[in-house]
Design a protein around this motif. Structure first.
Motif, short mmCIF file in Angstrom:
data_model
loop_
_atom_site.label_atom_id
_atom_site.label_comp_id
_atom_site.label_asym_id
_atom_site.label_seq_id
_atom_site.Cartn_x
_atom_site.Cartn_y
_atom_site.Cartn_z
N SER A 16 1.14 -1.58 -0.21
CA SER A 16 -0.15 -0.17 0.13
C SER A 16 1.29 1.01 0.22
N ARG A 17 1.56 1.47 0.35
CA ARG A 17 2.96 2.48 0.08
C ARG A 17 3.53 2.59 -0.99
N ALA A 18 3.39 1.78 -1.87
CA ALA A 18 3.51 2.27 -3.19
C ALA A 18 2.65 3.31 -4.07
N GLY A 19 1.59 3.10 -3.20
CA GLY A 19 0.15 3.65 -3.86
C GLY A 19 -0.24 2.77 -4.62
N PHE A 20 0.22 1.56 -5.55
CA PHE A 20 -0.52 1.30 -6.77
C PHE A 20 -1.94 0.52 -6.80
N GLU A 21 -2.84 0.26 -7.72
CA GLU A 21 -4.35 -0.16 -7.68
C GLU A 21 -4.41 -1.68 -7.33
N LYS A 22 -2.51 -1.89 -7.80
CA LYS A 22 -2.58 -3.60 -7.25
C LYS A 22 -1.48 -3.75 -6.73
N ASN A 23 -1.26 -5.31 -6.16
CA ASN A 23 0.28 -5.61 -6.09
C ASN A 23 1.07 -4.99 -6.51
N LYS A 24 2.26 -3.99 -5.64
CA LYS A 24 3.34 -3.30 -6.38
C LYS A 24 4.10 -4.82 -7.24
N LEU A 25 4.32 -6.27 -6.83
CA LEU A 25 5.26 -6.83 -7.03
C LEU A 25 5.11 -6.95 -7.97
N LEU A 26 3.23 -6.83 -8.81
CA LEU A 26 3.12 -7.59 -10.12
C LEU A 26 3.04 -6.41 -11.07
N VAL A 27 3.78 -4.96 -10.66
CA VAL A 27 3.87 -3.66 -11.51
C VAL A 27 5.26 -3.87 -11.96
N LYS A 208 14.84 -2.61 -1.04
CA LYS A 208 13.28 -3.71 -1.18
C LYS A 208 12.38 -1.87 -1.86
N LEU A 209 12.05 -2.39 -2.39
CA LEU A 209 11.31 -1.13 -3.82
C LEU A 209 9.81 -1.86 -2.53
N THR A 210 10.29 -0.45 -2.40
CA THR A 210 8.81 0.41 -1.06
C THR A 210 7.68 1.35 -1.41
N TYR A 211 8.15 2.43 -2.32
CA TYR A 211 7.32 3.83 -2.62
C TYR A 211 7.52 3.61 -4.41
N ALA A 212 5.79 4.54 -4.71
CA ALA A 212 6.13 4.53 -6.36
C ALA A 212 6.99 4.50 -6.82
#
Ligand code: MG
Length: 377
Positions: A16-27, A208-212
């Motif tokens: 949620s900290r990355a603020g994407f619509e979906k799981n950040k690992l799938l971006v 660790k990729l955390t933020y957008a």
């Protein structure tokens, strides 16, 4: 080594900290691959007997399809919390050794993974960590600093974190039975119920990729510029990168005739997709008569910044039969570095003759070519 190694990849979070619509690992990242794919690729080598991906029910279909591309890889549906998810994955693991890794750390190195396994074999556990470069402090509820451990004893904890499956599973059984306690990593669970875990060498790039912004593509833009000025002005110097250099003749120009800076300005403007210097500094404009080109360069750097870019490096070549330039190269580089806001070693500047050929060789003029690289702000 005879022990089987299971890698558990945590992919059940929402990010949620990355603020994407979906799981950040799938971006998808910059090269089009998702963080999860990169992570799976990092663990896809013979030492790893199986990979278990802990995922949320919402992502299970997508992650299962992705995991199917990797051998020895399967998914397990996680729980509400990280602790619950890892526990579910541990119950499904078959190796004697287990490495737990964040799916959001796609840049983990092979050396870190191997070092982690080695540490488990020697000491029973291996928690990847790197020396702290920033001072680490513990703060209170009112943001007041409560304590600051000596930095030489401080590390940043990463993953993978590796343990003997039997010991970690028993620790997780106890952790999930004692309600309410929140653990952010496996080393904390192990420390509470088994013994003090041991750190091993992680890797600086294992972030660790955390933020957008960690996912944002940063563009680099190359630019090319060229300029020529003819000798013929009654003047006993020429100006290159703001440096006055003795000469038997000056360069004919509306401005100060700084042919080097003009080529650099065109390279910068070109890289940013802007118009050329004639557009911004028309030679019909009295304002620019005899102008200091270094001031024009400042203006160009400002323009480039308004387009969202800043210079990263510059490479320029001066072709001149005369005057001799060797001893002026350093001050020219210093001036250019200052104007571009870069380190002096980001400026490459060469000067050569034209072996007597053509207008340059005949000493009629000077030509400069320049390349520059811009990076997104
Ligand atoms: Mg010019």
């Amino acid at each position: 080594m005879n022990e089987r190694v299971t890698a558990i990849i945590c992919a059940a979070g929402k990010g949620s900290r990355a603020g994407f619509e979906k799981n950040k690992l799938l971006v998808p990242l910059r090269d089009g691959q998702t963080s999860l794919e990169k992570t799976l690729t990092a663990f896809d080598f013979p030492l790893i007997a199986e990979i278990v991906v802990a995922c949320s029910p919402a992502d299970e279909a997508e992650i299962s399809a992705l995991a199917a591309k990797y051998p020895r890889t399967r998914t397990v549906v996680g729980g509400e919390t990280r602790t619950q998810s890892v526990y579910n994955a541990l119950k499904a693991a078959s190796g004697e050794i287990v490495l737990i890794h964040d799916g959001a750390r796609p840049f983990v190195t092979r050396a870190a993974i191997l070092g982690c396994v080695e540490s488990i074999q020697k000491y029973g556990s291996g928690v990847c960590a790197v020396p702290a470069v920033d001072t680490v402090s513990i703060i209170g509820d009112d943001f007041e600093i409560l304590s600051t451990p000596d930095r030489k004893n401080a590390v940043y904890i990463q993953t993978p974190q590796g343990f003997c499956l039997r010991e970690l599973l028993s620790a997780y059984e106890q952790a999930t039975n004692s309600s309410g306690e929140v653990f952010t990593d496996d080393a904390s669970v192990y420390a509470k119920y088994v013994r003090k875990p041991r750190v091993c060498a992680g890797a600086r790039e294992n972030i660790k990729l955390t933020y957008a912004e960690d996912f944002r593509e940063r563009f680099a833009r190359v630019g090319f510029g060229v300029d020529t000025h003819a000798f013929g002005k009654a003047q006993d110097y020429i100006v290159l990168a703001g440096v006055e250099i003795p000469s038997d003749s000056g360069l004919i120009a509306h401005s100060d005739g700084d042919v080097l800076v003009h080529a650099v300005m065109d390279a910068l403007l070109s890289a940013a997709g802007l118009r050329d210097i004639g557009y911004y500094f028309p030679d019909k404009d009295e304002k620019w008569r005899g102008a200091d080109s270094m001031k024009m360069l400042d203006e160009v750097v400002r323009l480039v910044k308004t387009e969202g870019f800043k210079p990263k490096n510059l490479s320029a070549a001066i072709q001149a039969e005369k005057p001799r330039l060797a001893k002026y190269i350093e001050p020219m580089k210093q001036n250019l570095a200052r104007a571009l806001g870069v380190d002096e070693n980001a400026i490459g500047l060469s000067a050569g003759t034209n072996e007597g050929l053509g207008y340059i060789g005949e000493g009629k003029g000077i030509t400069v070519t320049a390349y520059t690289l811009l990076e997104e702000l």
